[in-house]
Design a protein around this motif. Sequence first.
Motif, PDB file in Angstrom:
ATOM      1  N   SER A 103       0.837  -1.193   0.000  1.00  0.00           N
ATOM      2  CA  SER A 103       0.000   0.000   0.000  1.00  0.00           C
ATOM      3  C   SER A 103       0.870   1.239   0.000  1.00  0.00           C
ATOM      4  CB  SER A 103      -0.896   0.024   1.247  1.00  0.00           C
ATOM      5  OG  SER A 103      -1.469   1.301   1.422  1.00  0.00           O
ATOM      6  N   PRO A 104       0.506   2.286  -0.796  1.00  0.00           N
ATOM      7  CA  PRO A 104       1.291   3.515  -0.794  1.00  0.00           C
ATOM      8  C   PRO A 104       1.232   4.243   0.535  1.00  0.00           C
ATOM      9  CG  PRO A 104      -0.757   3.796  -2.027  1.00  0.00           C
ATOM     10  CD  PRO A 104      -0.633   2.346  -1.697  1.00  0.00           C
ATOM     11  N   ASP A 105       0.240   3.917   1.377  1.00  0.00           N
ATOM     12  CA  ASP A 105       0.097   4.582   2.660  1.00  0.00           C
ATOM     13  C   ASP A 105       0.845   3.877   3.788  1.00  0.00           C
ATOM     14  OD1 ASP A 105      -1.588   6.515   1.552  1.00  0.00           O
ATOM     15  OD2 ASP A 105      -3.316   5.185   1.748  1.00  0.00           O
ATOM     16  N   GLU A 106       1.391   2.694   3.489  1.00  0.00           N
ATOM     17  CA  GLU A 106       2.078   1.919   4.520  1.00  0.00           C
ATOM     18  C   GLU A 106       3.471   2.482   4.757  1.00  0.00           C
ATOM     19  OE1 GLU A 106       3.296  -2.746   5.352  1.00  0.00           O
ATOM     20  OE2 GLU A 106       1.994  -2.206   3.682  1.00  0.00           O
ATOM     21  N   HIS A 107       3.837   2.678   6.020  1.00  0.00           N
ATOM     22  CA  HIS A 107       5.125   3.263   6.347  1.00  0.00           C
ATOM     23  C   HIS A 107       6.241   2.249   6.098  1.00  0.00           C
ATOM     24  CE1 HIS A 107       3.493   6.922   7.927  1.00  0.00           C
ATOM     25  NE2 HIS A 107       2.698   6.267   8.741  1.00  0.00           N
ATOM     26  N   LEU A 108       7.366   2.746   5.606  1.00  0.00           N
ATOM     27  CA  LEU A 108       8.529   1.907   5.389  1.00  0.00           C
ATOM     28  C   LEU A 108       9.354   1.826   6.663  1.00  0.00           C
ATOM     29  CD1 LEU A 108       9.757   3.280   1.937  1.00  0.00           C
ATOM     30  CD2 LEU A 108       8.574   1.122   2.335  1.00  0.00           C
ATOM     31  N   PRO A 109      10.091   0.727   6.855  1.00  0.00           N
ATOM     32  CA  PRO A 109      11.054   0.673   7.960  1.00  0.00           C
ATOM     33  C   PRO A 109      12.086   1.791   7.786  1.00  0.00           C
ATOM     34  CG  PRO A 109      10.709  -1.500   7.006  1.00  0.00           C
ATOM     35  CD  PRO A 109      10.044  -0.522   6.086  1.00  0.00           C
TER      36      PRO A 109
END
Length: 237
Positions: free
Chosen positions: A12-18
């Motif tokens: 998802s484009p809204d999911e935060h990356l590590p």
Amino acid sequence: MGAHEEPIESRSPDEHLPPIEQRVLNDIIKAIYEQRLRPGTKLGEEALASAFSVSRARIRRVLLTLSHQKLVDLIPNRGAFVIKPTGSDARDIFNARRSLEDLVVERVAAHPEPATIRRLRAHVRSEVAARHRGQRREAIRMAGEFHVTLARQSGSRVFLSILEPVLSQCSLIVSIYGGGLMPSCPVEEHQSIVDALAEGDAEQARHLMREHLIHLEGTLRLEVEDEQEPDFASIFQ
């Protein structure tokens, strides 16, 4: 992608990356905006993984996020490439942007809260400071962020979610094709827009924003030169 490369997984484009992937993402975006990565450059997973000392799986997630931000094209069986907007693309993007920013300034002008105007004026002051320090790339980045800040102050998550990818593409286009020694987005025009918003004059704010974007589009030089294979280790050292 090569024959042995795994497909980029869905995210998802809204999911935060590590954090480590966010750092890679930020470095690649900065390199694109600073013209160290040119339009059409292939972003090879193996070369990037080596340059950043991370796994290819992490690079794949970063590339997918960049594609959601409309800064990278993912082409099946070929790989990831920095977007290479044509002159027609640029015109379409700016046409869409003018319509969207009309809605934003109208919303802000309808309720010009003092805190909103203070934030916008503070941003403009930071733009001026960057220009006076001769930090052209920083000034260009902040000029683009003025419009993101304005969209946030509209209070509409819908406007912001639609406008952000358009602004990302415009910032890239201006960064690559703007030319000259100073930012193509004049800070004086930003100041005039804020003044109109502070007065609650939606008609004048819309007029100034449209003139501003027409002026910005008129500064663009849309020719793209072919580049040699990039040295990622040097770019991201």
